[in-house]
Design a protein around this motif. Structure first.
Motif, mmCIF file in Angstrom:
data_model
loop_
_atom_site.group_PDB
_atom_site.id
_atom_site.type_symbol
_atom_site.label_atom_id
_atom_site.label_comp_id
_atom_site.label_asym_id
_atom_site.label_seq_id
_atom_site.Cartn_x
_atom_site.Cartn_y
_atom_site.Cartn_z
ATOM 1 N N ALA A 271 0.856 -1.171 -0.166
ATOM 2 C CA ALA A 271 -0.079 0.055 -0.133
ATOM 3 C C ALA A 271 0.681 1.360 0.074
ATOM 4 O O ALA A 271 0.636 2.191 -0.596
ATOM 5 N N VAL A 272 2.024 1.334 0.689
ATOM 6 C CA VAL A 272 2.957 2.333 0.605
ATOM 7 C C VAL A 272 3.365 2.557 -0.687
ATOM 8 O O VAL A 272 3.674 3.965 -1.198
ATOM 9 N N GLU A 273 3.858 1.620 -1.370
ATOM 10 C CA GLU A 273 4.181 1.698 -2.956
ATOM 11 C C GLU A 273 3.006 2.296 -3.803
ATOM 12 O O GLU A 273 3.295 3.185 -4.380
ATOM 13 N N ARG A 274 2.021 1.854 -3.420
ATOM 14 C CA ARG A 274 0.831 2.459 -4.069
ATOM 15 C C ARG A 274 0.512 3.869 -3.931
ATOM 16 O O ARG A 274 0.064 4.685 -4.706
ATOM 17 N N LEU A 275 0.805 4.168 -2.578
ATOM 18 C CA LEU A 275 0.468 5.530 -2.117
ATOM 19 C C LEU A 275 1.520 6.525 -2.947
ATOM 20 O O LEU A 275 1.276 7.613 -3.300
ATOM 21 N N ALA A 276 2.916 6.116 -3.116
ATOM 22 C CA ALA A 276 3.805 6.818 -3.598
ATOM 23 C C ALA A 276 3.469 7.030 -5.299
ATOM 24 O O ALA A 276 3.590 8.072 -5.609
ATOM 25 N N ALA A 277 2.974 6.021 -5.707
ATOM 26 C CA ALA A 277 2.782 6.195 -7.196
ATOM 27 C C ALA A 277 1.538 6.955 -7.249
ATOM 28 O O ALA A 277 1.213 7.830 -8.254
#
Length: 381
Positions: free
Chosen positions: A104-110
C-alpha cells in the motif's frame, strides 16, 4: 443483468422510478444538491474550508458536485477510495487512515505522482520513514502529511502532545515529506443524541487538542491545516476556533442514525439536511394479515445500526424488521398494502449501505435521471 442493462432505457421516462427492479439504491438529486449547498454555505459563512468525506458516498459524480459547490477536495478513508476518485479526476484528496502495509505504501507513492494535492495522515515515525523512502523511489516529488491525533478512542493517532512533537521531528528530517498540520476526528461524538451533551464532550476534547497544537507550535510546527469534524458536530466544530476545514460526510444523505440526533441545539428547529438516499423495495408476499414481506433484507442494507424507517409507500407507523438475507417485512394495518406495492426505506447507516450496491439510481421526483457507479465500492485496501 447489470443495472445499465436493466434500467438504462428508463432514464428520462416520466414516472420511471416505479419501474426499477428492486431492491435498488435510489438517490434524490434535488435533495442531494440542496444538502451539498447547505453545508457549503455553512462552511463559507464560518470561514472554514470544506473537504467532505467520500467514505460516505464513494462516488466520483457526487464528489464533482461537492467540488463545484466550493469544496477544496475530498477525504478518503482508505487508499483504494482515493485511487478510485483520482481515476475519476478528483483532486485535493486526503487519506484519513494510516497507510502502512508495504504494498500500500508503494501504491501511495505512485498515486502521489498523479493526484494533485494529495495528503495522507501518519501517526508513527517508522511509518513516516517508510512512506518517505517509497516517495523517493517513485520519483522527484514530495508528499504532504498530516499528523493524526488520537481524540481518545484509541483507534489511530498519536497518543500525546509529546508523541506529536516526536513525529513532527521525524517528518522534518525527511525531505520527501512536507508537514501540513493535524487531523482530529471525534468519531465517537458524532451520534450523541443530545446537542448539549455533544457540545460539552467536544469542548472537552478541543481543550486537549489545544495542548497538542501548543506543543507543536512551540516546536516550530504550528499547523497550517487543522482538519476534522463531522456531520454530527459541524455546528459545534465551527465555534471552537480550532479547525481550518471540515471533513463532514453523511450530510449528503442524512441517514436515520443522524436523523435521530439534535443537530442544531434549537428546540423545534427542523433537521437542516434532507433524506436523499433510499432503498426502494417491493411487497412480494402478503398472505399473513398485517405482515407484508419485502424483497430487501440483510444483503440490501447495513444492519449495524437501527432498522430502516419508511420514507414513502406506507404509514410512518409501519415497522420494518428483517426476515433473513433476502427479505424484510413491514408490520402495519391489515389491508394497508397489496402485492406489488412499492415501499421506499430510509437508509439506516449510509456508508456501509452504499457499499452493498454497484450503482446509484439518481432520480428527480419519480423519474430516473441517471445511473451513477459507486466508484469506490469495495475499495477497502
Amino acid at each position: 443483468m447489470n443495472d445499465q442493462q436493466l434500467h438504462a432505457h428508463l432514464i428520462g421516462r416520466q414516472g420511471s422510478r416505479r419501474d426499477l427492479n428492486t431492491p435498488v439504491l435510489v438517490l434524490d438529486l434535488d435533495r442531494l444538491d440542496r444538502n451539498i449547498a447547505t453545508m457549503a454555505g455553512f462552511a463559507a459563512s464560518h470561514g472554514l474550508q470544506l473537504r467532505p468525506h467520500a467514505k460516505t458516498h464513494k462516488s466520483v459524480d457526487i464528489a464533482k458536485r461537492q467540488l463545484a459547490a466550493g469544496a477544496i477536495g475530498l477525504c478518503c478513508a482508505k487508499l483504494g477510495e482515493a485511487e478510485a476518485l483520482a481515476d475519476g479526476g478528483i483532486t485535493g484528496l486526503h487519506i484519513t487512515s494510516p497507510v502502512v502495509p508495504a504494498p500500500a505504501v508503494e501504491r501511495l507513492a505512485a498515486l502521489n505522482l498523479r493526484s494533485a494535492g494529495l495528503m495522507t495522515v501518519v501517526d508513527n515515525p517508522d511509518n513516516a520513514r517508510a512512506i518517505a523512502r517509497a516517495v523517493e523511489r517513485a520519483g522527484d516529488a514530495t508528499l504532504s502529511v498530516i499528523i493524526d491525533v488520537d481524540p481518545g478512542i484509541h483507534r489511530t493517532g498519536v497518543a500525546s502532545a509529546d508523541a506529536a512533537v516526536e513525529l513532527l521531528d521525524a517528518i522534518r528530517a525527511l525531505p520527501a515529506l512536507v508537514y501540513r498540520g493535524v487531523q482530529f476526528y471525534c468519531g465517537s461524538h458524532q451520534h450523541i443524541h443530545s446537542y448539549a451533551e455533544r457540545e460539552a464532550a467536544m469542548r472537552e476534547r478541543a481543550d486537549y487538542l489545544r495542548t497538542v497544537i501548543a506543543a507543536l507550535t512551540d516546536a516550530g510546527g504550528a499547523p497550517e491545516i487543522v482538519t476534522g469534524g463531522g456531520t454530527g458536530t459541524h455546528r459545534i466544530d465551527a465555534g471552537l476556533g480550532l479547525f481550518t476545514e471540515l471533513q463532514v460526510g453523511s450530510y449528503v444523505f442524512m441517514d436515520d442514525e443522524y436523523r435521530a440526533c439534535d443537530l442544531t441545539g434549537e428546540e423545534g428547529a427542523p433537521i437542516p439536511f434532507e433524506t436523499s438516499l433510499m432503498i426502494d423495495t417491493c411487497v412480494i408476499s402478503a398472505n399473513t394479515p398485517g405482515l407484508f414481506t419485502l424483497d430487501a433484507g440483510i444483503k440490501s442494507m447495513a444492519t449495524d445500526g437501527p432498522l430502516p424507517t419508511v420514507e414513502t409507500g406506507a404509514s410512518e407507523e409501519a415497522r420494518f424488521f428483517l426476515m433473513g438475507d433476502e427479505h424484510g417485512a413491514l408490520m402495519t394495518q391489515p389491508g394497508a398494502l397489496a402485492l406489488g406495492d412499492r415501499i421506499s426505506l430510509r437508509a439506516p447507516h449510509c456508508d456501509p449501505t452504499v457499499n452493498l450496491y454497484d450503482n446509484y439510481h439518481a432520480v428527480r421526483g419519480q423519474t430516473l435521471d441517471a445511473i451513477w457507479p459507486v466508484s469506490g465500492r469495495g475499495r477497502s485496501r
